[in-house]
Design an enzyme around this catalytic site. Structure first.
Site, PDB file in Angstrom:
ATOM      1  N   ASN A 214       0.841  -1.187   0.000  1.00 61.33           N
ATOM      2  CA  ASN A 214       0.000   0.000   0.000  1.00 61.33           C
ATOM      3  C   ASN A 214       0.884   1.246   0.000  1.00 61.33           C
ATOM      4  OD1 ASN A 214       0.562   0.731   2.920  1.00 61.33           O
ATOM      5  ND2 ASN A 214      -0.386  -1.281   3.192  1.00 61.33           N
ATOM      6  N   ASP A 283      -4.003  -6.736   4.529  1.00 64.08           N
ATOM      7  CA  ASP A 283      -5.023  -7.628   5.075  1.00 64.08           C
ATOM      8  C   ASP A 283      -4.884  -9.051   4.533  1.00 64.08           C
ATOM      9  OD1 ASP A 283      -6.250  -5.648   6.633  1.00 64.08           O
ATOM     10  OD2 ASP A 283      -7.417  -4.940   4.922  1.00 64.08           O
ATOM     11  N   LYS A 293       9.383 -15.960 -11.168  1.00 61.93           N
ATOM     12  CA  LYS A 293       8.573 -14.854 -11.665  1.00 61.93           C
ATOM     13  C   LYS A 293       7.397 -15.376 -12.493  1.00 61.93           C
ATOM     14  CE  LYS A 293       8.738 -10.768 -14.625  1.00 61.93           C
ATOM     15  NZ  LYS A 293       9.563  -9.939 -15.529  1.00 61.93           N
ATOM     16  N   PRO A 311      -2.638 -12.486   9.614  1.00 52.75           N
ATOM     17  CA  PRO A 311      -2.981 -12.392  11.037  1.00 52.75           C
ATOM     18  C   PRO A 311      -3.274 -10.949  11.423  1.00 52.75           C
ATOM     19  CG  PRO A 311      -0.613 -12.706  10.744  1.00 52.75           C
ATOM     20  CD  PRO A 311      -1.247 -12.921   9.398  1.00 52.75           C
ATOM     21  N   PHE A 334      -4.888   2.398  14.690  1.00 58.66           N
ATOM     22  CA  PHE A 334      -5.071   3.452  13.696  1.00 58.66           C
ATOM     23  C   PHE A 334      -6.102   2.969  12.684  1.00 58.66           C
ATOM     24  CE2 PHE A 334      -1.685   5.792  15.425  1.00 58.66           C
ATOM     25  CZ  PHE A 334      -1.614   7.021  14.779  1.00 58.66           C
ATOM     26  N   LYS A 348     -13.986  -0.526  15.093  1.00 59.31           N
ATOM     27  CA  LYS A 348     -12.705  -1.199  15.302  1.00 59.31           C
ATOM     28  C   LYS A 348     -12.260  -1.084  16.753  1.00 59.31           C
ATOM     29  CE  LYS A 348      -8.046  -1.287  13.254  1.00 59.31           C
ATOM     30  NZ  LYS A 348      -7.179  -0.662  12.205  1.00 59.31           N
ATOM     31  N   LYS A 352     -12.101  -4.785  18.582  1.00 64.60           N
ATOM     32  CA  LYS A 352     -10.767  -5.326  18.877  1.00 64.60           C
ATOM     33  C   LYS A 352     -10.331  -5.101  20.321  1.00 64.60           C
ATOM     34  CE  LYS A 352      -9.075  -5.197  14.140  1.00 64.60           C
ATOM     35  NZ  LYS A 352      -7.933  -4.934  13.239  1.00 64.60           N
TER      36      LYS A 352
END
Length: 417
Positions: A214, A283, A293, A311, A334, A348, A352
């Site tokens: 990301n 994720d 490749k 995980p 975050f 969240k 969590k």
């Protein structure tokens, strides 16, 4: 009278355009009742004349290693014994390097080796020089050697660059000195606490040359780690692949994948008081990364990849436990979202079992991923009661300090309940 009355301050000035601020600092210190003596390097004298400091302090300015007017010509030893505190502002990258290697080639470096007084350094340089790994390595070495580093400020620099590296304003430096003498040390509310902070992206291999990842730059996590260290904490920064130097006073661990990050975090769980999951962890990962490749086939218009869930590092760290040897740390998450930011963050937080969560809208290109600035909302919860506080847009370094201070206050409040 102020807390600086009759305090003996040795002001070191090294070469840099910010040397003019030192003249204002000298004036503030003298007005507060301090006895001030100034030592200038040859580079400093190219920017400000010694006569300026002599007029402001009422004392001769020291520029040479051997002083013919001092007892036995050993003026540097007399000055080293005289000072209650040495503050070097500005401290150039060159001076930091020489101090880190224990050199004593001029009066200022010799004093720093010969004195038993505390020494505070205020780095000032171009933002790229400040971020360079060699400079950051020297900041860590200097901290280990007992020097106190005053964090540089952010903003526009004389060269036109924008970023961290500016010498703080004279009033800020004065407050730092005053705080030192009032409290016996610069306030360090995080002293004795152990932080583990994750930062940056993870990279999940598809084959030897490709990966899933990301746009996280790691800047927010690194800012948090720097702020926690400045406030006296022992900090372990667990970072994915980024182009940033480990901040001064911070211990760094480099990882690549989510599994590696989880292992590094779990190995720290029993020795962590506050865990901050700032990393943007992938994720999903490839179920079976290719050994070679993956080649494009002429008759193949689509490529199907099988992904499996990674995980959940934060959920694992936040799980309740009765094991006294592996207690649950205070956990902060975050939530980087592109829509329904506050709703997703609060979900969240509760789902969590977190103590706090920081939400930011990464759909705004002026903040978040890759930017030097951010705008966040801090949610804290105690017994299912959620408190919300929006922090205005600012540099990630400034926000990092604000967040650490607020999280510390909330952590200590929970400990007293």
């Amino acid at each position: 009278m102020t807390g600086l009355n009759n305090k003996r301050l040795l002001l070191g000035v090294s070469g840099g355009i910010a040397a003019y601020k030192s003249a204002f600092l000298a004036r503030l210190l003298v007005k507060a009742g301090a006895q001030v003596r100034v030592v200038m390097t040859p580079g400093a004298q190219a920017f400000v004349q010694p006569l300026t400091f002599q007029a402001l302090t009422g004392n001769p300015v020291h520029t040479g290693l051997l002083d013919p007017e001092a007892e036995a010509g050993m003026g540097h030893i007399e000055l080293a014994r005289w000072a209650d505190l040495i503050i070097v502002a500005p401290t150039t990258a060159d001076l930091m390097a020489r101090l880190a290697s224990g050199q004593a080639g001029d009066l200022l470096t010799t004093l720093c080796l010969a004195t038993s007084a505390p020494i505070h350094l205020a780095p000032a340089m171009n933002q790229a020089m400040w971020q360079h790994p060699a400079t950051q390595r020297n900041t860590q070495l200097l901290t280990q050697l007992g020097y106190t580093l005053i964090p540089p400020a952010e903003g526009e620099q004389a060269c036109g660059d924008v970023g961290a590296g500016r010498l703080p304003e004279p009033e800020e430096l004065f407050n730092w000195v005053e705080d030192f003498f009032q409290k016996g040390e610069v306030s360090q509310p995080a002293a004795g606490l152990r932080f583990t902070i994750t930062a940056g992206p993870t990279q999940e291999p598809l084959d030897p040359v490709r990966y899933l990842s990301n746009h996280s730059s790691g800047k927010m996590g690194y800012a948090l780690a720097a702020a926690a260290a400045e406030l006296g904490a022992e900090v372990q920064l667990i970072s994915g692949p980024v182009n940033l130097a480990i901040p001064a006073g911070v211990n760094g661990t480099q990882v690549t994948t989510a599994k590696q990050m989880l292992e590094a975090c779990e190995s720290r769980r029993s020795t962590t008081d506050i865990f901050i999951a700032c990393a943007a962890v992938a994720d999903y990962r490839a179920a079976t990364p290719a050994d070679q490749k993956i080649k494009k086939q002429a008759n193949q218009d689509e490529l199907v990849l099988k992904l499996v869930k990674n995980p959940d590092i934060l959920a694992n760290m936040a799980k309740a436990t009765t094991d006294k040897n592996n207690p649950r740390p205070f956990c902060v998450g975050f939530a980087a979202e592109t829509q329904q930011v506050e709703d997703y963050a609060q979900d969240k937080l509760l789902r969590k079992n977190l103590d706090a969560i920081v939400a930011n809208d990464v759909s705004d290109n002026s903040i978040g991923f890759g930017s030097d600035e951010n705008r966040v909302i801090l949610f804290t919860q105690h017994k299912q009661t959620i408190q919300r506080e929006a922090l205005p847009q600012g540099s990630k370094l400034a926000l990092g300090r604000q967040l650490i201070e607020k999280l510390l206050a909330f952590y200590k409040e929970q400990k007293t309940l």
